[in-house]
Motif scaffolding. Structure first.
Motif, PDB file in Angstrom:
ATOM      1  N   PRO A 138       0.963  -1.295   0.249  1.00 54.32           N
ATOM      2  CA  PRO A 138       0.425   0.127  -0.264  1.00 54.32           C
ATOM      3  C   PRO A 138       0.720   1.177   0.099  1.00 54.32           C
ATOM      4  O   PRO A 138       0.269   2.230  -0.821  1.00 54.32           O
ATOM      5  N   VAL A 139       1.683   1.024   0.526  1.00 54.70           N
ATOM      6  CA  VAL A 139       2.471   2.287   0.432  1.00 54.70           C
ATOM      7  C   VAL A 139       3.616   2.835  -0.491  1.00 54.70           C
ATOM      8  O   VAL A 139       3.138   3.200  -1.075  1.00 54.70           O
ATOM      9  N   ALA A 140       4.260   1.665  -1.626  1.00 56.16           N
ATOM     10  CA  ALA A 140       4.898   2.290  -3.044  1.00 56.16           C
ATOM     11  C   ALA A 140       3.919   2.233  -3.725  1.00 56.16           C
ATOM     12  O   ALA A 140       3.762   2.812  -4.602  1.00 56.16           O
ATOM     13  N   MET A 141       2.714   1.864  -3.312  1.00 60.23           N
ATOM     14  CA  MET A 141       1.085   2.237  -4.846  1.00 60.23           C
ATOM     15  C   MET A 141       0.460   3.925  -4.435  1.00 60.23           C
ATOM     16  O   MET A 141       0.149   4.190  -4.884  1.00 60.23           O
ATOM     17  N   THR A 142       1.058   3.865  -3.245  1.00 57.64           N
ATOM     18  CA  THR A 142       0.136   5.657  -3.040  1.00 57.64           C
ATOM     19  C   THR A 142       1.524   6.411  -3.055  1.00 57.64           C
ATOM     20  O   THR A 142       1.141   7.630  -2.634  1.00 57.64           O
ATOM     21  N   LYS A 143       2.441   6.553  -3.850  1.00 56.56           N
ATOM     22  CA  LYS A 143       3.551   6.837  -3.432  1.00 56.56           C
ATOM     23  C   LYS A 143       3.648   7.805  -5.052  1.00 56.56           C
ATOM     24  O   LYS A 143       3.534   7.796  -6.006  1.00 56.56           O
ATOM     25  N   TRP A 144       3.654   9.210  -5.070  1.00 53.60           N
ATOM     26  CA  TRP A 144       3.251   9.723  -5.954  1.00 53.60           C
ATOM     27  C   TRP A 144       4.736  10.522  -6.834  1.00 53.60           C
ATOM     28  O   TRP A 144       5.098  11.920  -5.856  1.00 53.60           O
ATOM     29  N   ASN A 145       4.688  10.606  -7.837  1.00 52.61           N
ATOM     30  CA  ASN A 145       5.577  11.691  -8.497  1.00 52.61           C
ATOM     31  C   ASN A 145       5.464  12.956  -8.530  1.00 52.61           C
ATOM     32  O   ASN A 145       3.888  13.291  -9.401  1.00 52.61           O
ATOM     33  N   ASP A 146       5.956  14.188  -7.966  1.00 51.18           N
ATOM     34  CA  ASP A 146       5.502  14.927  -8.879  1.00 51.18           C
ATOM     35  C   ASP A 146       5.263  15.494 -11.266  1.00 51.18           C
ATOM     36  O   ASP A 146       6.430  14.632 -11.223  1.00 51.18           O
ATOM     37  N   ALA A 147       4.562  15.695 -11.635  1.00 49.57           N
ATOM     38  CA  ALA A 147       4.769  15.590 -12.973  1.00 49.57           C
ATOM     39  C   ALA A 147       5.406  16.781 -13.049  1.00 49.57           C
ATOM     40  O   ALA A 147       5.863  17.755 -12.498  1.00 49.57           O
ATOM     41  N   LEU A 148       6.781  16.541 -14.659  1.00 50.62           N
ATOM     42  CA  LEU A 148       7.881  18.043 -14.760  1.00 50.62           C
ATOM     43  C   LEU A 148       9.154  17.783 -14.106  1.00 50.62           C
ATOM     44  O   LEU A 148       8.949  19.169 -13.811  1.00 50.62           O
ATOM     45  N   ASN A 149       8.639  16.789 -12.753  1.00 47.75           N
ATOM     46  CA  ASN A 149       9.586  17.053 -11.966  1.00 47.75           C
ATOM     47  C   ASN A 149      10.639  17.282 -12.490  1.00 47.75           C
ATOM     48  O   ASN A 149      11.859  16.507 -14.049  1.00 47.75           O
ATOM     49  N   PRO A 150      12.449  18.556 -12.347  1.00 45.25           N
ATOM     50  CA  PRO A 150      13.120  18.915 -13.797  1.00 45.25           C
ATOM     51  C   PRO A 150      14.355  17.796 -12.803  1.00 45.25           C
ATOM     52  O   PRO A 150      15.078  18.381 -14.519  1.00 45.25           O
ATOM     53  N   ASP A 151      14.280  16.490 -12.723  1.00 45.29           N
ATOM     54  CA  ASP A 151      14.794  15.477 -12.342  1.00 45.29           C
ATOM     55  C   ASP A 151      14.521  14.521 -13.191  1.00 45.29           C
ATOM     56  O   ASP A 151      15.373  13.063 -13.454  1.00 45.29           O
ATOM     57  N   ARG A 152      13.263  14.613 -13.940  1.00 43.51           N
ATOM     58  CA  ARG A 152      13.258  13.111 -14.232  1.00 43.51           C
ATOM     59  C   ARG A 152      13.936  13.133 -15.279  1.00 43.51           C
ATOM     60  O   ARG A 152      13.733  11.353 -15.682  1.00 43.51           O
ATOM     61  N   TRP A 153      14.490  13.511 -15.818  1.00 45.81           N
ATOM     62  CA  TRP A 153      15.951  13.020 -16.629  1.00 45.81           C
ATOM     63  C   TRP A 153      16.862  13.075 -16.343  1.00 45.81           C
ATOM     64  O   TRP A 153      17.987  12.374 -17.153  1.00 45.81           O
ATOM     65  N   SER A 154      17.425  13.218 -14.999  1.00 48.82           N
ATOM     66  CA  SER A 154      18.703  13.072 -14.715  1.00 48.82           C
ATOM     67  C   SER A 154      19.095  11.660 -14.950  1.00 48.82           C
ATOM     68  O   SER A 154      18.548  11.199 -13.114  1.00 48.82           O
ATOM     69  N   GLY A 155      20.126  11.539 -15.272  1.00 46.23           N
ATOM     70  CA  GLY A 155      21.079  10.362 -14.071  1.00 46.23           C
ATOM     71  C   GLY A 155      19.453   9.306 -15.214  1.00 46.23           C
ATOM     72  O   GLY A 155      18.972   9.324 -15.995  1.00 46.23           O
ATOM     73  N   LEU A 156      20.070   8.218 -15.065  1.00 50.09           N
ATOM     74  CA  LEU A 156      18.707   6.744 -14.921  1.00 50.09           C
ATOM     75  C   LEU A 156      18.358   6.665 -13.953  1.00 50.09           C
ATOM     76  O   LEU A 156      19.312   6.047 -12.943  1.00 50.09           O
ATOM     77  N   ALA A 157      17.414   7.930 -13.633  1.00 54.51           N
ATOM     78  CA  ALA A 157      16.692   7.671 -12.361  1.00 54.51           C
ATOM     79  C   ALA A 157      15.442   6.472 -11.823  1.00 54.51           C
ATOM     80  O   ALA A 157      14.664   6.812 -11.304  1.00 54.51           O
ATOM     81  N   TRP A 158      16.148   5.254 -11.348  1.00 59.98           N
ATOM     82  CA  TRP A 158      15.815   3.556 -11.761  1.00 59.98           C
ATOM     83  C   TRP A 158      14.813   3.718 -10.448  1.00 59.98           C
ATOM     84  O   TRP A 158      13.701   3.514  -9.979  1.00 59.98           O
ATOM     85  N   ALA A 159      15.806   3.733  -8.718  1.00 61.70           N
ATOM     86  CA  ALA A 159      14.744   3.711  -8.305  1.00 61.70           C
ATOM     87  C   ALA A 159      14.509   5.340  -7.221  1.00 61.70           C
ATOM     88  O   ALA A 159      14.082   5.199  -6.171  1.00 61.70           O
ATOM     89  N   VAL A 160      15.082   6.139  -7.779  1.00 57.82           N
ATOM     90  CA  VAL A 160      15.317   7.137  -7.477  1.00 57.82           C
ATOM     91  C   VAL A 160      14.061   7.358  -7.159  1.00 57.82           C
ATOM     92  O   VAL A 160      13.540   7.250  -7.882  1.00 57.82           O
ATOM     93  N   ASP A 161      13.697   7.912  -5.208  1.00 59.93           N
ATOM     94  CA  ASP A 161      12.336   8.277  -5.186  1.00 59.93           C
ATOM     95  C   ASP A 161      11.986   9.874  -5.571  1.00 59.93           C
ATOM     96  O   ASP A 161      13.116  10.638  -4.114  1.00 59.93           O
ATOM     97  N   ALA A 162      12.011  10.783  -6.347  1.00 59.77           N
ATOM     98  CA  ALA A 162      11.520  11.788  -6.335  1.00 59.77           C
ATOM     99  C   ALA A 162      10.586  12.295  -5.510  1.00 59.77           C
ATOM    100  O   ALA A 162      10.226  11.676  -4.656  1.00 59.77           O
TER     101      ALA A 162
END
Ligand code: SF4
Ligand code: SF4
Lengths: 347, 272, 446
Positions: A138-162
């Motif tokens: 339930p926790v992981a499934m309700t963790k949401w990212n902001d859209a258009l986060n400036p970091d969204r293309w930085s590196g291969l942000a595989w597991a980073v939670d923005a």
């Protein structure tokens, strides 16, 4: 024995429209491309990662489970790709990949293949996958990212939670339960309305951009892969219900546009509820189904524990689909009502 | 959250309880009085419910034994054990009936019988037979779409090279396949018999020859050589299983090559 | 005389590729008599006729060689003069084996004596006219082959108010009826007048699909000065607008009740070919000895509309139309939607042979029996408003009684469902099996 030339013999008809399951699935995939593109734009690598993981693992699980169950149909009908794609679109962008794979196992392995494979599954596989994950993580499934986060293309942000936020619906619901009124700053201004249309909000991978989803829906309608009945009944019911609530008390009820655009309604109504296998066959049944989904969605959103109710409502209506089919059999040609039969219907 | 789960579990539990009570009460009150012996006999039967005895299932057969005094040796899946148990229970003498096995009376597999066309449609013999008379040139032969395979409760039938073959050791002589075959090719025969006429074609010789390499051409050779063991039904020879085959020479002599001793032909694929 | 649009739109229906251009503009050609004719005793719906001749007999064209056996049956006549070579079983288009009379033509094609029509049909007794039609062995030439004299003698408790002349020809590829209307409009008009008199109906509608402007025009011209309530009803081009029940609905808005006949709603439907045959029988006194059929398909070198003698084998028929270039994968007697696939060309032309169609390998699609994905296309396409998906699911599980409950008997086997099914399910075959089962139960009960 020597064989002469053999012709093919079958019963009539000997002509065909050319439609195939493969083609229908391909159309659904095409229709989903705008939504995928939008999500990649808004969420960056994360969206791409989730989508890729889901599609690949769905295909793999489909192949494995078909083999295990001795079904010799290939994976060529693309239905696994569709399921994987739809599941991805229903997940938060920051979900760890392994959880997405677990979701696919639920979707394909259990909801689809255990019930007999394509055509036999009573519940929408992607939604089963999503709900299973929601219950399990339930926790992981309700963790949401902001859209258009400036970091969204930085590196291969595989597991980073923005930076994580709540979805608009979730934020309103929390505020509502804390203060009893809807915070005005969350309400729709014309600017936020446009943002919601385009998809500039937090939410699951595919649900954010209403515009992209509607474009896909129009494509499906044009290709006759879906009919208007379910989406219109679904969205219409939500709109009317929300409108009435809002009219009764606008302090505690969100406006219609907020209900329509800020959650998973578009994705659910256009792509999830219209899944052929799990929705009614008859047109009348589709209307009933759509209205049922709409009502349940609003009940859950307004009074339920979760801020969003689209998935649950569709799954619940899936369960009664056979009943709806049964109750909405069309009147067979020539089975005229008693009155009309005896009365001479001459004009 | 936890309370919600508890409430749900509780509600469902209550509903289950109520249903259970209703069920058990109604079972008490609505129960049909039945001879208790029927139940006991049914216990002795193997509950294969195959219908091979000629009754609608084991319960029906049990009833027939008690009420109508049906013979006790009709259950073939049960075999000797069941028979003995039944004999003990009813006090009747347990005389085994001869075990019967199903045999597909057609040897025209894909290498020996020709086809008229390529059939495309429902994979089912009755369905195939209704399309332009079936794809086999011979209108009596096994179509090989496995209607019998699907009804066999013992998985004793296999499609080998385009025709059905019964594995006699697995057959429980229920007769389901006999009823399922749209061409009436399958016959129940005594298990001890291994010489059969593997053809079902009533057509005249030349027609048979055109359609199949191993068809009965109605030459009467077997009748001449085998005496009463073989009888002619039009242009088709049939075995009379009440008389044993005296001289197996006929197996070699049959010009149509359709009389086969299944014991010796393990390798030819006609049967096991 | 008016040309009007059909008022009603029946539910369902499909839009297949019509491919009529292959033979649409080809004038009807008369085929020379083949070296051997095999005249089947089953040229119609109902009991096969009883052969009246034996090996060695000499017959003349128009001589009766088969006698109607029972109420629903029809007479059969020699298509030309010659010697009877044999009376033997021969395959029919549906794969049954039925006695046929083999005639070796003598080349003289001599008519039997005493052929005479009823010139004064306008004042003739209806009974006499119907007797003449029965004698001429006319049966529906559209495909089903229902004996015409039976259709024209409705019981007195079923008043007929509308006569529909079926020129819809909704089956793809076929153009025989179209050519008949273009080339024989005047004779068809006489036929219409004769039927109108027999049934004493006021309202006559000629049903033609909108994709045949030429037929509409020809019929319009021929019927220009006809009196009474006669109209050309232009149907929307859609399969199966030529199916009796759908056509009646499109024109009158009345639904033929389930298990009922057109006469239950006061209608009689006659195909244009049948109408022409009636005219020939009454005016010229000629029984049915030939028909027009379409030989077509992409593999055929020269597709044609052929006037062919009954009993001509499909082999000869094809030969007359050239040959088949490249590969043929499927041969169909009739149209692609309801016709019967043939294992070979041994079958011979009958009164119901509306066409002979050849399909190339890439035009043939395979039934695969994938599971139903509940797309609902079959339900949408079914003109009878059945649920083919559900029915086929039941019939696959051999739940015949349930399928009967769900009205499998109402299926007209039009093929719209199979045509639309993306899972390529053999829906029509399931329906046929279900119907066969119900028929068997009914027969058992009797
Ligand atoms: S074949 Fe039967 S079930 Fe199929 S569309 Fe036609 S009427 Fe309906
Ligand atoms: S068209 Fe085929 S796949 Fe679609 S509902 Fe009908 S049977 Fe099922």
């Amino acid at each position: 024995m020597a064989q002469e030339k053999q012709y093919i013999v079958s019963t009539s008809p000997h002509a065909h429209s050319g439609a195939s399951v493969h083609r229908i699935m391909l159309d659904v995939i095409i229709a989903l491309l705008p939504a995928v593109a939008a999500s990649v734009y808004f969420f960056g690598w994360q969206a791409l990662r989730i989508t890729a993981v889901c599609i690949i693992s769905s295909l793999a699980i489909e192949a494995i489970s078909r083999k295990m169950m001795g079904r010799n149909l290939g994976i060529g009908d693309l239905s696994a790709v569709v399921t994987g794609l739809l599941l991805a679109l229903n997940l938060p962008p920051s979900l760890p990949s392994w959880m997405a794979i677990v979701g696919c196992i639920f979707a394909i392995g259990i909801a689809k293949q255990l019930f007999g494979g394509i055509g036999y599954n009573p519940f929408n596989p992607a939604l089963v996958g999503r709900v299973a994950l929601l219950v399990a993580f339930p926790v992981a499934m309700t963790k949401w990212n902001d859209a258009l986060n400036p970091d969204r293309w930085s590196g291969l942000a595989w597991a980073v939670d923005a930076t994580t936020t709540a979805t608009p619906l979730g934020a309103v619901k929390t505020a509502l339960s804390n203060t009893g009124v809807i915070p005005t700053d969350l309400l729709m201004s014309s600017k936020s309305m446009i943002n919601y249309m385009l998809g500039d909000m937090s939410g699951s991978v595919g649900e954010v951009s209403a515009i992209a989803l509607i474009i896909g829906g129009i494509y499906l309608l044009w290709r006759k892969c879906i009919s208007w009945h379910i989406p219109v009944a679904f969205i219409g019911t939500v709109a009317i219900f929300a409108g009435i609530l809002h009219a009764v008390n606008s302090d505690t009820n969100m406006p219609i546009s907020f209900h329509l655009l800020s959650g998973g309604l578009m994705l659910g109504a256009i792509f999830m509820a219209t899944d052929m296998v799990t929705s009614p066959i008859t047109k009348k049944g589709m209307l009933v189904f759509g209205v049922g989904c709409g009502l349940l969605t609003m009940l859950i959103r307004r009074w339920g524990g979760y801020p969003e109710g689209v998935s649950f409502s569709i799954l619940l209506m899936n369960a009664v689909t056979p009943l709806i089919n049964r109750a909405t059999h069309p009147r067979i040609f020539g089975h005229v009502a008693k009155k009309a039969k005896t009365g001479v219907n001459d004009k | 959250m936890t309370t919600a789960i508890l409430i749900t579990a509780f509600t469902i539990g209550i509903i289950g309880l109520v249903c259970g009570i209703i069920l058990s009460v109604s079972a008490k009150f609505l129960a049909v009085k039945e001879d208790p012996r029927i139940g006991e006999v049914e216990e002795l039967l193997p509950s294969a419910n195959c219908g091979g005895c000629g009754y609608a299932g084991c319960a029906d057969y049990a009833k027939a034994i008690i009420v109508d005094g049906a013979p006790i040796n009709l259950c073939s899946p049960g075999g000797a054990d069941t028979l003995a148990a039944l004999g003990k229970y009813t006090g009747q003498e347990a005389v085994a009936g001869e075990k019967m096995v199903a045999v597909v009376m057609c040897g025209g597999d894909n290498t020996k019988a020709s086809k008229k066309f390529q059939y495309n449609g429902i994979v089912d013999c009755a369905a195939a037979a209704s399309v332009a008379g079936g794809d086999k040139t011979c209108s009596y032969g096994c179509l090989g779409y496995g209607s019998c395979v699907r009804v066999c409760p013992a998985d004793a039938i296999e499609i080998v090279n385009g025709i059905a073959v019964v594995h006699p050791e697995l057959c429980i002589s229920c007769g389901a396949c006999v009823a399922a075959c749209p061409r009436d090719i399958i016959t129940m025969t005594p298990a001890s018999e291994t010489i059969h006429v593997f053809c079902n074609s009533k057509d005249k010789g030349p027609i048979v020859k055109k359609a199949c390499e191993v068809g009965c051409i109605g030459c009467r050779m077997c009748v001449k050589l085998g005496g009463e063991t073989f009888v002619m039904d039009g242009f088709l020879a049939k075995r009379d299983y009440s008389i044993e085959v005296a001289d197996e020479i006929i197996v070699e002599k049959c010009p149509g090559k359709c009389i086969v001793n299944t014991k010796q032909s393990k390798t030819t694929g006609e049967s096991v | 005389m008016n040309i009007v649009k059909a008022l009603f739109k029946s539910q369902g229906g499909i839009h297949p590729k019509y491919n009529k251009e292959l033979s649409r503009d080809k004038k009807i050609e008369t085929m020379p008599i083949a070296p051997l004719l095999k005249v089947s005793m089953s040229q119609h719906l109902g009991a096969p006729a009883k052969p009246l001749v034996k090996k060695g007999d000499l017959v003349l064209r128009g001589q009766q060689i088969g006698e109607a056996a029972g109420f629903i049956s029809a007479n059969v006549h020699a298509p030309t003069s010659g010697t009877v070579k044999a009376v033997a079983e021969a395959p029919t288009a549906i794969g049954a084996k039925i006695p046929a009379i083999e005639i070796e033509p003598d080349g003289e094609d001599k008519w039997i004596d005493g052929i005479s029509g009823i010139q004064d049909w306008k004042n003739a007794d209806n009974k006499e006219l119907i007797a003449k039609i029965a004698e001429a062995g006319i049966s529906g030439m559209g495909g089903a082959g229902f004996p015409t004299h039976v259709k024209l003698s409705p019981p007195p408790n079923k008043p007929i108010d509308t006569l529909i002349i079926n020129g819809a020809e909704c089956e793809p590829y076929l153009t025989a009826d179209h050519r008949l209307m273009v080339e024989h409009a005047a004779e068809i008009r006489t036929g219409i007048e004769i039927i109108r008199k027999i049934l004493s109906v006021k309202t006559v509608r000629i049903a033609i699909e909108s994709n045949k402007p030429e037929s509409i025009e020809a019929m319009n011209k021929a019927l220009a000065d006809i009196d009474g309530d006669v109209e050309i009803a232009v149907l929307k081009t859609e399969y199966p607008q030529g199916a009796e029940k759908q056509q009646i609905f499109a024109i009158t808005g009345k639904e033929v009740p389930s298990a009922g006949l057109p006469m239950d709603v006061g209608c009689v439907v006659e195909n244009v070919g049948t109408t022409l045959a009636i005219q020939d029988a009454i005016i010229n006194g000629k029984p049915v000895t030939e028909r027009v059929t379409t030989v077509t398909g992409n593999p055929v070198t020269s597709p044609k509309n052929v006037l062919v003698r009954l009993g001509t084998s499909y082999t000869d028929l094809l030969e007359f139309c050239g040959s088949t270039k490249n590969d043929v994968a499927k041969i169909i007697s009739g149209g692609p939607m309801m016709g019967f696939a043939q294992p070979n060309l041994d079958v011979c032309t009958t009164k119901t042979t509306s066409g002979l169609l050849f399909l190339a390998p890439k035009e043939v699609y395979n039934y695969e029996s994938m599971p139903c994905i509940s797309c609902g296309r079959c339900v949408e396409a079914c003109p009878m408003n059945l649920m083919p998906s559900e029915l086929s699911f039941m019939l696959e599980a051999e739940e015949f009684a349930e399928a009967q409950e769900l009205n499998v008997m109402d299926c007209i086997e039009c093929g719209c469902c199979s045509f639309s099914c993306p899972a390529h399910r053999p829906l029509v075959q399931h329906m046929k099996q279900g119907k066969a089962w119900v028929m068997l139960q009914r027969r058992k009960k009797q």
